[in-house]
Scaffold this motif. Structure first.
Motif, mmCIF file in Angstrom:
data_model
loop_
_atom_site.group_PDB
_atom_site.id
_atom_site.type_symbol
_atom_site.label_atom_id
_atom_site.label_comp_id
_atom_site.label_asym_id
_atom_site.label_seq_id
_atom_site.Cartn_x
_atom_site.Cartn_y
_atom_site.Cartn_z
ATOM 1 N N LEU A 140 23.580 -4.476 19.320
ATOM 2 C CA LEU A 140 22.950 -3.018 18.778
ATOM 3 C C LEU A 140 21.263 -3.358 19.124
ATOM 4 N N LYS A 141 20.972 -2.101 19.750
ATOM 5 C CA LYS A 141 19.635 -2.057 20.272
ATOM 6 C C LYS A 141 18.741 -1.330 18.952
ATOM 7 N N PHE A 192 17.755 -5.595 31.323
ATOM 8 C CA PHE A 192 17.809 -4.350 30.772
ATOM 9 C C PHE A 192 16.309 -3.626 30.539
ATOM 10 N N LEU A 193 16.404 -2.322 30.520
ATOM 11 C CA LEU A 193 15.435 -1.527 30.138
ATOM 12 C C LEU A 193 15.303 -1.040 28.866
ATOM 13 N N THR A 194 14.270 -0.658 28.333
ATOM 14 C CA THR A 194 14.221 -0.063 26.965
ATOM 15 C C THR A 194 14.778 1.233 26.903
ATOM 16 N N THR A 236 26.386 6.795 28.946
ATOM 17 C CA THR A 236 26.004 6.009 30.127
ATOM 18 C C THR A 236 26.361 6.608 31.289
ATOM 19 N N PRO A 237 25.702 6.667 32.458
ATOM 20 C CA PRO A 237 25.936 7.419 33.552
ATOM 21 C C PRO A 237 26.702 6.427 34.421
ATOM 22 N N PRO A 238 27.475 7.003 35.207
ATOM 23 C CA PRO A 238 28.697 6.778 35.844
ATOM 24 C C PRO A 238 28.155 5.582 36.999
ATOM 25 N N GLY A 239 28.835 4.550 37.404
ATOM 26 C CA GLY A 239 28.538 3.490 38.174
ATOM 27 C C GLY A 239 27.894 2.259 37.618
ATOM 28 N N LYS A 240 27.375 1.624 38.475
ATOM 29 C CA LYS A 240 26.677 0.442 38.016
ATOM 30 C C LYS A 240 25.457 0.556 37.281
ATOM 31 N N SER A 299 20.888 -1.134 28.974
ATOM 32 C CA SER A 299 19.920 -0.095 29.309
ATOM 33 C C SER A 299 20.498 1.252 28.981
ATOM 34 N N VAL A 300 19.832 1.988 27.877
ATOM 35 C CA VAL A 300 20.525 3.493 27.982
ATOM 36 C C VAL A 300 19.440 4.268 27.553
ATOM 37 N N THR A 301 19.487 5.529 27.704
ATOM 38 C CA THR A 301 18.622 6.615 27.439
ATOM 39 C C THR A 301 19.157 7.730 26.419
ATOM 40 N N GLN A 302 18.629 7.639 25.299
ATOM 41 C CA GLN A 302 19.278 8.798 24.312
ATOM 42 C C GLN A 302 19.215 10.249 24.841
ATOM 43 N N GLN A 303 20.154 10.790 24.553
ATOM 44 C CA GLN A 303 20.435 12.146 25.065
ATOM 45 C C GLN A 303 20.875 13.076 23.885
ATOM 46 N N HIS A 304 20.789 14.334 23.839
ATOM 47 C CA HIS A 304 21.482 15.055 22.695
ATOM 48 C C HIS A 304 21.894 16.466 23.127
#
Length: 268
Positions: free
Chosen positions: A79-80, A10-12, A154-158, A163-168
């Motif tokens: 939970l991250k 995973f990524l941050t 989470t974006p579609p696909g693998k 790994s997630v990026t916060q959006q708003h």
């Protein structure tokens, strides 16, 4: 809640906007069932000396309250959280087995709200904030100028595990949301009876609508409203919790702030 295939390490996660303090109230959660990762959003709530993580019941237990089916299950929630005085994020594991959270229940959103709080021990190195900071009951009956929601779609696909990026998203309360929803039901489900539509619309006692549409993964995110106080100063207050997007009407179900607070206090 959103699902994705597991892939690599995973990524941050990253904040949506550097310096945006409101983004600190939302945290990514994950449930892994087989080779599927299910992602949602949670927040922290404090009662006395106890700490809780809170999200949608369906995001944690995998039960869809629209269709009353269990889509996934696991004994562990991840939970991250951000680590104090560093740019690192770490995973904490939370027991969500039947012993701790009870057997997964089948219920309709018409009958009860889609929330679950779980008592947790917050790690000593966790740099977290509690939604209590933004709760003020004096604002529950006021319509905010706008709302903002921070979540973890989470974006579609693998994807890389955990790994997630916060959006708003930024938008407004839609006072005509149930009328829009009812009109959509008539068009898309013409065979639905008036009584069936009335039952769904009865959820107005628990839920309201905001625009725009919130993608999967925002489930469980706190809704934060922008208001002005008596001195005309801008203040931000808790106004609810995201339940699910309603794509046909390009809007999003949210649990009312006062209803969510009743649940958090054990009054509902």
């Amino acid at each position: 809640m959103t699902s994705c295939m597991l892939a690599l390490p995973f990524l941050t996660p990253a904040h949506a906007e550097p310096g945006q303090e409101l983004s600190r109230y939302s945290y990514p959660i994950f449930v892994v069932d087989g080779d599927q990762q299910h992602t949602g959003t949670a927040f922290f709530y404090r009662s006395g000396n106890s700490s809780y993580i809170v999200s949608n019941y369906h995001a944690i237990k995998g039960m869809n309250p629209l269709k009353q089916v269990i889509n996934f299950s696991s004994d562990t929630l991840y939970l991250k959280y951000p680590v104090k005085n560093s740019g690192e994020w770490r995973l904490m594991t939370i027991d969500i087995s039947d012993t701790t959270t009870g057997k997964t229940e089948l219920f309709s959103m018409v009958d009860r709200i889609d929330l679950l709080k779980i008592s947790v021990h917050v790690p000593a190195d966790a740099d977290i904030v509690y939604i209590n900071d933004l709760i003020d009951e004096n604002y529950f009956n006021r319509e905010p100028e706008e709302v903002v929601v921070f979540g973890y779609p989470t974006p579609p696909g693998k994807v890389i595990p955990f790994s997630v990026t916060q959006q708003h998203i930024e938008g407004k309360v839609n006072p005509g949301g149930f009328a829009d929803y009812d009109a959509s039901l008539k068009i898309n489900f013409p065979s639905a009876s008036d009584s069936a539509r009335a039952i769904v619309n009865a959820t107005a006692r628990y839920y309201y609508f905001i625009r725009p549409y919130a993608a999967q993964g925002y489930s469980g995110a706190p809704v934060i409203g922008k208001f002005r106080n008596a001195n005309n100063q801008v203040v931000y207050r808790f106004t609810g919790v995201i339940f699910a997007g309603q794509p046909a009407t390009h809007q999003t179900w949210a649990i009312k702030g006062e209803v969510a607070l009743q649940y958090l206090r054990g009054e509902l």
